[in-house]
Design a protein around this motif. Sequence first.
Motif, mmCIF file in Angstrom:
data_model
loop_
_atom_site.group_PDB
_atom_site.id
_atom_site.type_symbol
_atom_site.label_atom_id
_atom_site.label_comp_id
_atom_site.label_asym_id
_atom_site.label_seq_id
_atom_site.Cartn_x
_atom_site.Cartn_y
_atom_site.Cartn_z
ATOM 1 N N TYR A 409 0.840 -1.199 0.000
ATOM 2 C CA TYR A 409 0.000 0.000 0.000
ATOM 3 C C TYR A 409 0.875 1.249 0.000
ATOM 4 C CZ TYR A 409 -3.553 3.367 1.555
ATOM 5 O OH TYR A 409 -4.386 4.446 1.665
ATOM 6 N N ASP A 410 0.707 2.067 -1.007
ATOM 7 C CA ASP A 410 1.500 3.291 -1.175
ATOM 8 C C ASP A 410 0.548 4.458 -1.423
ATOM 9 O OD1 ASP A 410 3.627 5.042 -1.506
ATOM 10 O OD2 ASP A 410 3.910 4.533 -3.626
ATOM 11 N N PRO A 411 -0.033 5.033 -0.366
ATOM 12 C CA PRO A 411 -1.049 6.075 -0.547
ATOM 13 C C PRO A 411 -0.461 7.348 -1.151
ATOM 14 C CG PRO A 411 -0.437 5.883 1.760
ATOM 15 C CD PRO A 411 0.216 4.747 1.054
ATOM 16 N N PRO A 412 -1.190 7.964 -2.060
ATOM 17 C CA PRO A 412 -0.716 9.216 -2.667
ATOM 18 C C PRO A 412 -1.002 10.409 -1.756
ATOM 19 C CG PRO A 412 -2.831 8.645 -3.596
ATOM 20 C CD PRO A 412 -2.475 7.534 -2.644
ATOM 21 N N GLU A 413 -0.439 11.545 -2.116
ATOM 22 C CA GLU A 413 -0.661 12.788 -1.359
ATOM 23 C C GLU A 413 -1.927 13.471 -1.857
ATOM 24 O OE1 GLU A 413 0.944 14.192 1.127
ATOM 25 O OE2 GLU A 413 2.748 12.967 1.304
ATOM 26 N N ARG A 414 -3.070 12.738 -1.769
ATOM 27 C CA ARG A 414 -4.346 13.297 -2.232
ATOM 28 C C ARG A 414 -5.450 12.908 -1.267
ATOM 29 N NH1 ARG A 414 -2.454 11.234 -7.016
ATOM 30 N NH2 ARG A 414 -3.874 9.443 -6.937
ATOM 31 N N GLY A 415 -6.405 13.819 -1.085
ATOM 32 C CA GLY A 415 -7.568 13.515 -0.274
ATOM 33 C C GLY A 415 -7.185 13.036 1.123
ATOM 34 N N PHE A 416 -8.031 12.160 1.663
ATOM 35 C CA PHE A 416 -7.796 11.662 3.012
ATOM 36 C C PHE A 416 -6.518 10.827 3.096
ATOM 37 C CE2 PHE A 416 -8.510 8.466 6.386
ATOM 38 C CZ PHE A 416 -8.682 9.327 7.468
ATOM 39 N N GLU A 417 -6.092 10.256 1.970
ATOM 40 C CA GLU A 417 -4.884 9.430 1.987
ATOM 41 C C GLU A 417 -3.628 10.246 2.299
ATOM 42 O OE1 GLU A 417 -5.161 5.427 -0.522
ATOM 43 O OE2 GLU A 417 -5.652 7.183 -1.729
ATOM 44 N N ARG A 418 -3.720 11.565 2.187
ATOM 45 C CA ARG A 418 -2.606 12.413 2.619
ATOM 46 C C ARG A 418 -2.375 12.217 4.123
ATOM 47 N NH1 ARG A 418 -4.605 16.863 1.124
ATOM 48 N NH2 ARG A 418 -3.583 17.038 -0.907
ATOM 49 N N GLU A 419 -3.474 12.100 4.883
ATOM 50 C CA GLU A 419 -3.367 11.860 6.322
ATOM 51 C C GLU A 419 -2.847 10.446 6.606
ATOM 52 O OE1 GLU A 419 -3.817 14.221 8.602
ATOM 53 O OE2 GLU A 419 -4.089 15.520 6.845
ATOM 54 N N ILE A 420 -3.313 9.478 5.821
ATOM 55 C CA ILE A 420 -2.829 8.108 6.000
ATOM 56 C C ILE A 420 -1.332 8.035 5.724
ATOM 57 C CG2 ILE A 420 -3.012 5.742 5.135
ATOM 58 C CD1 ILE A 420 -5.947 6.248 4.572
ATOM 59 N N ARG A 421 -0.874 8.769 4.704
ATOM 60 C CA ARG A 421 0.551 8.808 4.380
ATOM 61 C C ARG A 421 1.368 9.332 5.571
ATOM 62 N NH1 ARG A 421 4.386 6.637 1.731
ATOM 63 N NH2 ARG A 421 3.243 6.723 -0.236
ATOM 64 N N LYS A 422 0.851 10.362 6.236
ATOM 65 C CA LYS A 422 1.549 10.911 7.404
ATOM 66 C C LYS A 422 1.671 9.855 8.505
ATOM 67 C CE LYS A 422 -0.008 15.699 6.704
ATOM 68 N NZ LYS A 422 -0.862 16.789 7.270
ATOM 69 N N ARG A 423 0.589 9.083 8.741
ATOM 70 C CA ARG A 423 0.614 8.050 9.771
ATOM 71 C C ARG A 423 1.635 6.969 9.432
ATOM 72 N NH1 ARG A 423 -5.884 6.950 10.204
ATOM 73 N NH2 ARG A 423 -6.532 9.120 10.475
ATOM 74 N N LEU A 424 1.610 6.517 8.171
ATOM 75 C CA LEU A 424 2.524 5.458 7.772
ATOM 76 C C LEU A 424 3.980 5.909 7.867
ATOM 77 C CD1 LEU A 424 0.673 3.888 4.691
ATOM 78 C CD2 LEU A 424 0.810 2.998 7.019
ATOM 79 N N ASP A 425 4.245 7.155 7.471
ATOM 80 C CA ASP A 425 5.613 7.681 7.580
ATOM 81 C C ASP A 425 6.057 7.745 9.043
ATOM 82 O OD1 ASP A 425 5.742 7.891 4.851
ATOM 83 O OD2 ASP A 425 5.339 10.057 4.784
ATOM 84 N N TRP A 426 5.141 8.165 9.912
ATOM 85 C CA TRP A 426 5.451 8.253 11.340
ATOM 86 C C TRP A 426 5.728 6.865 11.923
ATOM 87 C CZ3 TRP A 426 7.196 10.838 15.195
ATOM 88 C CH2 TRP A 426 6.864 10.529 16.519
ATOM 89 N N TRP A 427 4.863 5.894 11.610
ATOM 90 C CA TRP A 427 5.080 4.537 12.096
ATOM 91 C C TRP A 427 6.363 3.931 11.523
ATOM 92 C CZ3 TRP A 427 -0.721 3.581 10.950
ATOM 93 C CH2 TRP A 427 -1.490 3.982 12.056
ATOM 94 N N GLY A 428 6.658 4.260 10.248
ATOM 95 C CA GLY A 428 7.911 3.776 9.671
ATOM 96 C C GLY A 428 9.126 4.297 10.413
ATOM 97 N N LYS A 429 9.065 5.572 10.804
ATOM 98 C CA LYS A 429 10.161 6.176 11.571
ATOM 99 C C LYS A 429 10.310 5.466 12.920
ATOM 100 C CE LYS A 429 11.460 10.689 13.541
ATOM 101 N NZ LYS A 429 11.211 10.388 14.959
#
Length: 435
Positions: A409-429
């Motif tokens: 799953y690779d969410p784009p920087e669009r719509g609500f998936e922009r927020e999901i991307r932030k969560r995934l990046d944070w958890w990855g860190k």
Amino acid sequence: MTDLFSPSEPEAMAKSRPLADRLRPQRLADVVGQDHLTGADGALTRMIEAGSLGSMIFWGPPGTGKTTVARLLSGETGLVFEQISAIFSGVGDLKKVFEAARMRRMSGRQTLLFVDEIHRFNRAQQDSFLPVMEDGTIVLVGATTENPSFELNAALLSRARVLTFHSHTEASLSELLTRAEAVEARPLPLDAEARASLIRMADGDGRAILTLAEEVWRAARKGEVFDAAAVQEVVQRRAPIYDKSQDGHYNLISALHKSVRGSDPDAALYYLCRMLDAGESPLFLARRLVRMAVEDIGLADPQALAVCTAAKDAYDFLGSPEGELALAEACVYLATAPKSNAVYTAYKAAVRAAKEHGSLLPPKHILNAPTKLMKGEGYGDGYRYDHDQPDAFSGQDYFPEKMGRQTFYDPPERGFEREIRKRLDWWGKLRKERG
């Protein structure tokens, strides 16, 4: 042609039976429209020739012959035919059927139990079939219009072969009409265009085409021949205005889908209304809108799926034409929503990975250890309960060890998936920090 009713049956009584009943095939080879199952090289034909019949699930739309084929199978294999419906049967009814089957088996006779709408049984009821399937008390033939993978227990599916019944084609529906005319000993009072229109009205349903034919014969006065417009008035049903090959049907649904994907609400609404005006099934369009929501919008707007399922419910509640406005609202919502196929792409990648690595066990630390033996084998060792960790995140690995971490799953920087991307990046860190 096979005789369709007993010679001893009074002719008046025979003609009082519904046409679909009088046309019911007497042999498997007489079944129309399911050659992949009942033809010379069909799956069921081969089973009968091999002398071995296992439990099966018949999956397909209404009016494709599932019940008829089940009856014919029992006749051609010498099994006692027993039929129940999951809509009207409960645990008590099942116990009676199973007990009767056991008594027959003791006398050397096996039972073919046909269960209509089998997906209506709950999980516990479905499980009750397992013992009598395993010991040979019954050969189960379940019929369903719903996807068995979603509606039936895995345990039940592992013991039964799923056979798919296809919607009738124009050719097979035309053959049914020809057989009906032979039984009635009179032609349908329709011109060529009206006959083609009647076939399209049936929408792939063999029972429906014979019911429509009966309505036409009842309505026609002596010497009267209906054209396409007249037959629609007679049977009070519209035929989709598509070409005979049905290319028009697929072209328009493709145009609707691509207009939604292309974020053009005006074009999308045009194609939706064009299909409704042509007599397309509103529930078919509702299903396609749901598909668009999960394929082209996904989590960019999580409300898209909810809006589409609500539109379907609204149509069920209001009916036509009032309910069609709910479909139009869902269509415009989808066209104006942010677009993402990230979940769709992730799902396909995960399916490929599941097939490639399907034999790998999950890591032991995430498996439960309900017995001392399993605890001794290391099940559950090292598992960290996420809610007890800082930020409710442990950073553990959950993939099989031999597989290693994967990214689907690779969410784009669009719509609500922009927020999901932030969560995934944070958890990855955090995962990197906590190892």
